[in-house]
Design a protein around this motif. Structure first.
Motif, PDB file in Angstrom:
ATOM      1  N   PHE A  75     -52.468  31.777  12.719  1.00  0.00           N
ATOM      2  CA  PHE A  75     -53.304  30.878  12.046  1.00  0.00           C
ATOM      3  C   PHE A  75     -52.721  29.373  11.684  1.00  0.00           C
ATOM      4  O   PHE A  75     -51.698  29.761  11.002  1.00  0.00           O
ATOM      5  CB  PHE A  75     -54.389  31.453  11.124  1.00  0.00           C
ATOM      6  CG  PHE A  75     -55.238  30.737  10.345  1.00  0.00           C
ATOM      7  CD1 PHE A  75     -56.537  30.552  10.889  1.00  0.00           C
ATOM      8  CD2 PHE A  75     -54.869  29.900   9.080  1.00  0.00           C
ATOM      9  CE1 PHE A  75     -57.406  29.572  10.252  1.00  0.00           C
ATOM     10  CE2 PHE A  75     -55.996  28.970   8.396  1.00  0.00           C
ATOM     11  CZ  PHE A  75     -57.152  28.932   9.203  1.00  0.00           C
ATOM     12  N   VAL A  76     -53.354  28.411  12.028  1.00  0.00           N
ATOM     13  CA  VAL A  76     -52.799  27.183  11.425  1.00  0.00           C
ATOM     14  C   VAL A  76     -54.262  26.324  11.044  1.00  0.00           C
ATOM     15  O   VAL A  76     -55.287  26.521  11.707  1.00  0.00           O
ATOM     16  CB  VAL A  76     -52.221  26.530  12.506  1.00  0.00           C
ATOM     17  CG1 VAL A  76     -50.799  26.972  13.183  1.00  0.00           C
ATOM     18  CG2 VAL A  76     -52.998  26.171  13.699  1.00  0.00           C
ATOM     19  N   ALA A  77     -53.988  25.789   9.941  1.00  0.00           N
ATOM     20  CA  ALA A  77     -54.939  24.925   9.408  1.00  0.00           C
ATOM     21  C   ALA A  77     -54.422  23.500   9.537  1.00  0.00           C
ATOM     22  O   ALA A  77     -53.434  23.179   9.278  1.00  0.00           O
ATOM     23  CB  ALA A  77     -55.230  25.209   7.932  1.00  0.00           C
ATOM     24  N   GLY A  78     -55.213  22.625  10.271  1.00  0.00           N
ATOM     25  CA  GLY A  78     -54.782  21.187  10.361  1.00  0.00           C
ATOM     26  C   GLY A  78     -55.994  20.369  10.742  1.00  0.00           C
ATOM     27  O   GLY A  78     -57.028  20.610  10.189  1.00  0.00           O
ATOM     28  N   MET A  79     -55.823  19.277  11.418  1.00  0.00           N
ATOM     29  CA  MET A  79     -56.540  18.355  11.840  1.00  0.00           C
ATOM     30  C   MET A  79     -56.005  17.826  13.063  1.00  0.00           C
ATOM     31  O   MET A  79     -55.047  18.361  13.796  1.00  0.00           O
ATOM     32  CB  MET A  79     -56.293  17.045  10.954  1.00  0.00           C
ATOM     33  CG  MET A  79     -56.738  17.212   9.484  1.00  0.00           C
ATOM     34  SD  MET A  79     -56.731  15.819   8.550  1.00  0.00           S
ATOM     35  CE  MET A  79     -58.147  14.609   8.731  1.00  0.00           C
ATOM     36  N   ILE A  80     -57.280  17.331  13.966  1.00  0.00           N
ATOM     37  CA  ILE A  80     -57.000  16.797  15.351  1.00  0.00           C
ATOM     38  C   ILE A  80     -56.307  15.468  15.255  1.00  0.00           C
ATOM     39  O   ILE A  80     -56.820  14.456  14.622  1.00  0.00           O
ATOM     40  CB  ILE A  80     -58.402  16.705  16.051  1.00  0.00           C
ATOM     41  CG1 ILE A  80     -58.978  18.215  16.129  1.00  0.00           C
ATOM     42  CG2 ILE A  80     -57.909  16.283  17.379  1.00  0.00           C
ATOM     43  CD1 ILE A  80     -60.169  18.240  16.528  1.00  0.00           C
ATOM     44  N   VAL A  81     -55.112  15.473  16.180  1.00  0.00           N
ATOM     45  CA  VAL A  81     -54.431  14.073  16.055  1.00  0.00           C
ATOM     46  C   VAL A  81     -54.369  13.850  17.453  1.00  0.00           C
ATOM     47  O   VAL A  81     -54.435  14.452  18.599  1.00  0.00           O
ATOM     48  CB  VAL A  81     -53.064  14.307  15.569  1.00  0.00           C
ATOM     49  CG1 VAL A  81     -53.077  14.801  14.132  1.00  0.00           C
ATOM     50  CG2 VAL A  81     -52.121  15.324  16.424  1.00  0.00           C
ATOM     51  N   GLY A  82     -53.918  12.451  17.927  1.00  0.00           N
ATOM     52  CA  GLY A  82     -53.613  12.141  19.364  1.00  0.00           C
ATOM     53  C   GLY A  82     -52.178  12.518  19.548  1.00  0.00           C
ATOM     54  O   GLY A  82     -51.579  13.156  19.180  1.00  0.00           O
ATOM     55  N   GLU A  83     -51.681  11.375  20.395  1.00  0.00           N
ATOM     56  CA  GLU A  83     -50.151  11.136  20.438  1.00  0.00           C
ATOM     57  C   GLU A  83     -49.331  10.935  19.314  1.00  0.00           C
ATOM     58  O   GLU A  83     -49.789  10.136  18.553  1.00  0.00           O
ATOM     59  CB  GLU A  83     -49.821   9.989  21.549  1.00  0.00           C
ATOM     60  CG  GLU A  83     -50.336  10.361  23.200  1.00  0.00           C
ATOM     61  CD  GLU A  83     -49.895  11.760  23.447  1.00  0.00           C
ATOM     62  OE1 GLU A  83     -48.742  12.102  23.394  1.00  0.00           O
ATOM     63  OE2 GLU A  83     -50.704  12.446  24.042  1.00  0.00           O
TER      64      GLU A  83
END
Length: 160
Positions: A75-83
């Motif tokens: 499980f990972v908690a995070g945010m969506i990123v680009g490059e």
């Protein structure tokens, strides 16, 4: 009971397909026994300012990657990123692959109940099977803080 669901295909232009999340390293959990408050507050919250600077979407994601153990997920908690040119030390860049996903709307307060209903009620009668090679994703809008606030579950699926 599953309140609202639909099936969609993420394409390269969608906010999840071909994107990555930048979480602290994964935590191996049994989803039905995990202490999610602890996971988010202990693992993600201290690094949120760093991750937020890289984010291309203001929402948050909880991502469940399959493991070699049937009852365990990374499980990972995070945010969506680009490059990302350089991943800050102590963080990990994990892919969120595109493909066909079943999408379920729920609230924070019935998230666990919705997951159970997906596997007990919806999936067995849907004509689909879980695609265990891709992660399951929970998406939380940036203002999600209480039990009545919205959440969205994305279950990777394949036809049977």
């Amino acid at each position: 009971m599953v309140r609202r669901s639909f099936v969609c295909r993420f394409k390269a232009s969608s906010p999840i397909s071909s994107r990555k999340s930048v979480p602290p390293s994964a935590e191996r959990i049994n989803p039905s026994e995990a202490d999610y408050d602890d996971l988010w507050h202990r693992r993600f919250d201290p690094r949120e300012p760093e991750v937020k600077r890289l984010a291309i979407d203001p929402g948050y994601v909880g991502v469940y990657y399959g493991t070699d153990k049937p009852d365990l997920r990374d499980f990972v908690a995070g945010m969506i990123v680009g490059e990302v040119a350089e991943v800050p030390e102590g963080l990990a860049l994990r892919a969120l692959p595109g493909g066909v996903y079943a999408v379920f709307s729920c609230t924070m307060g019935n998230l666990s109940e919705t997951w159970r209903a997906i596997f007990a009620e919806w999936l067995p009668t849907s004509g689909y099977a879980e695609d265990e090679s891709r992660p399951g994703i929970e998406y939380f809008p940036p203002s999600t803080v209480g039990p009545d606030d919205p959440a969205t579950i994305y279950l990777a699926i394949v036809g049977r």
